[in-house]
Design a protein around this motif. Sequence first.
Motif, PDB file in Angstrom:
ATOM      1  N   GLN A  83      -0.437   2.386   6.301  1.00 55.12           N
ATOM      2  CA  GLN A  83      -1.050   1.083   6.554  1.00 55.12           C
ATOM      3  C   GLN A  83      -1.638   0.504   5.268  1.00 55.12           C
ATOM      4  O   GLN A  83      -1.498  -0.698   4.990  1.00 55.12           O
ATOM      5  CB  GLN A  83      -2.133   1.205   7.627  1.00 55.12           C
ATOM      6  CG  GLN A  83      -1.597   1.427   9.038  1.00 55.12           C
ATOM      7  CD  GLN A  83      -2.699   1.679  10.047  1.00 55.12           C
ATOM      8  OE1 GLN A  83      -3.718   2.300   9.731  1.00 55.12           O
ATOM      9  NE2 GLN A  83      -2.503   1.226  11.284  1.00 55.12           N
ATOM     10  N   LEU A  84      -2.298   1.355   4.479  1.00 57.79           N
ATOM     11  CA  LEU A  84      -2.901   0.893   3.224  1.00 57.79           C
ATOM     12  C   LEU A  84      -1.833   0.531   2.195  1.00 57.79           C
ATOM     13  O   LEU A  84      -1.971  -0.460   1.456  1.00 57.79           O
ATOM     14  CB  LEU A  84      -3.825   1.974   2.668  1.00 57.79           C
ATOM     15  CG  LEU A  84      -5.111   2.217   3.478  1.00 57.79           C
ATOM     16  CD1 LEU A  84      -5.824   3.473   2.994  1.00 57.79           C
ATOM     17  CD2 LEU A  84      -6.038   1.005   3.380  1.00 57.79           C
ATOM     18  N   LEU A  85      -0.752   1.312   2.155  1.00 59.90           N
ATOM     19  CA  LEU A  85       0.334   0.999   1.219  1.00 59.90           C
ATOM     20  C   LEU A  85       0.949  -0.362   1.541  1.00 59.90           C
ATOM     21  O   LEU A  85       1.292  -1.136   0.641  1.00 59.90           O
ATOM     22  CB  LEU A  85       1.402   2.089   1.269  1.00 59.90           C
ATOM     23  CG  LEU A  85       0.998   3.473   0.740  1.00 59.90           C
ATOM     24  CD1 LEU A  85       2.131   4.472   0.939  1.00 59.90           C
ATOM     25  CD2 LEU A  85       0.609   3.407  -0.733  1.00 59.90           C
ATOM     26  N   LEU A  86       1.081  -0.652   2.856  1.00 56.04           N
ATOM     27  CA  LEU A  86       1.612  -1.950   3.254  1.00 56.04           C
ATOM     28  C   LEU A  86       0.616  -3.075   2.978  1.00 56.04           C
ATOM     29  O   LEU A  86       0.991  -4.153   2.493  1.00 56.04           O
ATOM     30  CB  LEU A  86       1.964  -1.937   4.746  1.00 56.04           C
ATOM     31  CG  LEU A  86       3.198  -1.138   5.163  1.00 56.04           C
ATOM     32  CD1 LEU A  86       3.279  -1.043   6.688  1.00 56.04           C
ATOM     33  CD2 LEU A  86       4.470  -1.777   4.620  1.00 56.04           C
ATOM     34  N   LYS A  87      -0.633  -2.825   3.294  1.00 54.53           N
ATOM     35  CA  LYS A  87      -1.659  -3.853   3.138  1.00 54.53           C
ATOM     36  C   LYS A  87      -1.798  -4.295   1.688  1.00 54.53           C
ATOM     37  O   LYS A  87      -1.900  -5.501   1.396  1.00 54.53           O
ATOM     38  CB  LYS A  87      -2.995  -3.328   3.667  1.00 54.53           C
ATOM     39  CG  LYS A  87      -4.136  -4.318   3.547  1.00 54.53           C
ATOM     40  CD  LYS A  87      -5.427  -3.735   4.116  1.00 54.53           C
ATOM     41  CE  LYS A  87      -6.581  -4.724   3.990  1.00 54.53           C
ATOM     42  NZ  LYS A  87      -7.849  -4.146   4.547  1.00 54.53           N
ATOM     43  N   PHE A  88      -1.783  -3.328   0.770  1.00 56.16           N
ATOM     44  CA  PHE A  88      -1.985  -3.655  -0.644  1.00 56.16           C
ATOM     45  C   PHE A  88      -0.672  -3.753  -1.417  1.00 56.16           C
ATOM     46  O   PHE A  88      -0.673  -3.837  -2.642  1.00 56.16           O
ATOM     47  CB  PHE A  88      -2.910  -2.610  -1.284  1.00 56.16           C
ATOM     48  CG  PHE A  88      -4.312  -2.636  -0.752  1.00 56.16           C
ATOM     49  CD1 PHE A  88      -5.202  -3.616  -1.164  1.00 56.16           C
ATOM     50  CD2 PHE A  88      -4.729  -1.707   0.191  1.00 56.16           C
ATOM     51  CE1 PHE A  88      -6.506  -3.648  -0.671  1.00 56.16           C
ATOM     52  CE2 PHE A  88      -6.020  -1.732   0.692  1.00 56.16           C
ATOM     53  CZ  PHE A  88      -6.917  -2.704   0.270  1.00 56.16           C
ATOM     54  N   LYS A  89       0.438  -3.719  -0.674  1.00 58.41           N
ATOM     55  CA  LYS A  89       1.766  -3.883  -1.261  1.00 58.41           C
ATOM     56  C   LYS A  89       1.998  -2.914  -2.423  1.00 58.41           C
ATOM     57  O   LYS A  89       2.437  -3.289  -3.509  1.00 58.41           O
ATOM     58  CB  LYS A  89       1.963  -5.325  -1.723  1.00 58.41           C
ATOM     59  CG  LYS A  89       1.873  -6.333  -0.586  1.00 58.41           C
ATOM     60  CD  LYS A  89       2.081  -7.763  -1.069  1.00 58.41           C
ATOM     61  CE  LYS A  89       1.985  -8.741   0.100  1.00 58.41           C
ATOM     62  NZ  LYS A  89       2.173 -10.147  -0.340  1.00 58.41           N
ATOM     63  N   LEU A  90       1.695  -1.653  -2.144  1.00 61.23           N
ATOM     64  CA  LEU A  90       1.877  -0.594  -3.139  1.00 61.23           C
ATOM     65  C   LEU A  90       3.211   0.093  -2.905  1.00 61.23           C
ATOM     66  O   LEU A  90       3.504   0.526  -1.788  1.00 61.23           O
ATOM     67  CB  LEU A  90       0.739   0.417  -3.040  1.00 61.23           C
ATOM     68  CG  LEU A  90      -0.672  -0.153  -3.295  1.00 61.23           C
ATOM     69  CD1 LEU A  90      -1.739   0.876  -2.970  1.00 61.23           C
ATOM     70  CD2 LEU A  90      -0.810  -0.619  -4.738  1.00 61.23           C
ATOM     71  N   ASN A  91       4.020   0.189  -3.911  1.00 59.28           N
ATOM     72  CA  ASN A  91       5.361   0.769  -3.788  1.00 59.28           C
ATOM     73  C   ASN A  91       5.398   2.239  -4.186  1.00 59.28           C
ATOM     74  O   ASN A  91       6.390   2.730  -4.712  1.00 59.28           O
ATOM     75  CB  ASN A  91       6.353  -0.022  -4.642  1.00 59.28           C
ATOM     76  CG  ASN A  91       6.564  -1.422  -4.110  1.00 59.28           C
ATOM     77  OD1 ASN A  91       6.590  -1.629  -2.905  1.00 59.28           O
ATOM     78  ND2 ASN A  91       6.688  -2.386  -5.011  1.00 59.28           N
ATOM     79  N   SER A  92       4.324   2.931  -3.917  1.00 61.81           N
ATOM     80  CA  SER A  92       4.265   4.356  -4.255  1.00 61.81           C
ATOM     81  C   SER A  92       5.186   5.150  -3.346  1.00 61.81           C
ATOM     82  O   SER A  92       5.403   4.799  -2.179  1.00 61.81           O
ATOM     83  CB  SER A  92       2.832   4.875  -4.114  1.00 61.81           C
ATOM     84  OG  SER A  92       1.940   4.101  -4.889  1.00 61.81           O
TER      85      SER A  92
END
Length: 714
Positions: A83-92
């Motif tokens: 959810q956090l990766l999607l919210k902050f648009k992180l491509n980790s």
Amino acid sequence: MNEFFSMNEFFSMNEFFSMDDFASSSLYKLNNIKIISNIQQFKNCIDLSEININTTIYFIKTVDEININNFKEITMEYIEINQLLLKFKLNSKHILVTLDSESSNYLSSSVVGAARYFDEFLELKLFTLNFDKQSIINQDIISIIPTIVNWDFSIHREFFIKNNNVFYERYKKETNLNQNFKSNSYIELKKENRELFKLKLSPNLEYQLKQREVKLESNQVEVKVMAFGINYKDYLIYSGNAPPEIANRLSGDLSDQNFAMTFQVLLQELVQMGSDRSGVDLILNTLSSNYMDSNFKSLTTGGRIVDLSVTHLNTNEYTNNNNFKYNFGYFNIELLFISNEIKRTLLKKITSAIESNKLDNILPITEYSNKEIKDAIEYINQRKHIGRKITKLNYEINGLGETILITGQSGIILDILKWILMYSKTVKNVIIITKSKLKWGLEFVINSYKENINFYFKSLDISNLEALENSISEVLLSSNIKNIDSIFHFAFEQVFGEVQDISLNHLNRSHSAKTLGAINLHNLSIKLKWKLTNFVMASSVASCIGSTDQCSNVCANLVLDSLSKYRKSIGLPSICTNWGMLQSSGFVARNQSVIELLDGQGLNPLPINTIVGSLDLMIQNQDQSTNLLLSNFNFTRLLNFQGSIFNKFDYQLNLVRGLKQVNVNISQEDTIDSIFLNKLAELLSIDQNKINIEVKLNSLVKKRLEIGNNLKGV
């Protein structure tokens, strides 16, 4: 490159391998490794901009064996990271590592289910590595992980590392069902996709396989015929002395002579039987009004004709008053013109008689198998029968034992229960466990069979092990039931939520009845030493391909898949089927939006007869019936989805791609039949609509050649 390990702050050591071992393995002798223990620490890393496109996150809490007290919280942590990766648009890159997720550590499959749900979000870079104990301690295997999780290495994102080998999963369509799945329920062979066909009797009373329309219109219903009566009219049609009723409605120039001859034969037979009557006293339900004169000719003086319908009468048809001169009478009854009060009174009496099994039948009934229909109709012509001749399906369920336990009371389990009660000759006791109170659908079924079956209904939360054990023990003691033979676990709660709304509450609701209920039944059956013949669980296609807005449902279903595999691995019976969209009275059928959602995902409904027929086959072939996927896919639509998980179906999807590459114009509704007919019409230079599909192909071509030769002669 940054390496983040999401792991327990406190954990128990695994006999073979622990999270500490994994984190300190040779793979991670890199710089800048950070180990975190909770989601708050992960949020702090985001706030400090320590997570970016070059970061690799390893979620390894599922390496240690998890239990019913923490598996939902661990699943939620994995969800929150995504959810956090999607919210902050992180491509980790986010890599889930599990150990024995399909055997003893089956609860970790809840997290794998979450990974499959998030597969539809293409902006995430997710991988899942499922290890067994042998492979996870092999440093050579560990050393190739960077290669496996290279985005360009493979189109697959979920891998299974077993016996020191790396595998990925693919689905193939099951073939040779008649050879691989043996059945004692029918004498005849089973046919794949039977719901697509119908059996039609030829004029010689031989069964012919015909294609039937599966999709019903909004004003249509499908009726399942379990038995049907036949009378002399059926013999007349069979012998050629009367056309089918549909021909009666379409043909206005048919002669009355055939019927006159038929009734002359009837009168001759009355004389031969010793009767001095010149006709019959009563005709119930005449042949069509085209042949009304013949109906009257068959009556004796004072005879009566009674039609139980007037649908065959219209204003353009007339009869001669001479038909009534021998004190003949004609009467009809049409329910549309009877007052509602009378109809209500009659229906109440009939319904009450049916429910109490007190509907008297004063006429004897002779039963024939559906394979003996020709014998039944020919016997009618011998004029020896009294009463009704009926043909009945020859079918029986085997292998369920005397006592079955089912969970849930709505949806497909209600259809399955009715199927069991109707066709099993061994079931004597049915224990029903559900959280809700008794509903009218189940109550009606119980009332219909309570004279021959003992029902025990318990309303309780099946996720409560103590309450479950007490209730079942109470039933067993009070009824003197010695053993539970079969379990059908279909209890569930459907939960929906958009990706950023997924919470621990969603997981609690989805896992309660379905997951914890299954685990409690599993543990209780072992504790109480039930000699189970069947342990049947209902999973979903969602656990294989994910499903929009159903994260917690995917998690719960995948746990059942793994529990089933675990039971089989320790020698216990288990059947867990990944059902597609079901055509029943359940949750999906009551929610049009869900139907449209699943239809858009390429899932067509499975008819009830396919569901129970497949279940019957699986019960009789348990050695190859664990974790089968049974779904009616629309692969043309499925091709539009880009998630990596759909690559598991590349055998089927490649066929669709191949057809598109050769520019074959196949719409969603097109079939092989329509393609063939289109090509045949092109070759014969005729309109496709004019091709009679009832005619054999060689006859059609022969006629076409004859026409061509005649044209040449002209």
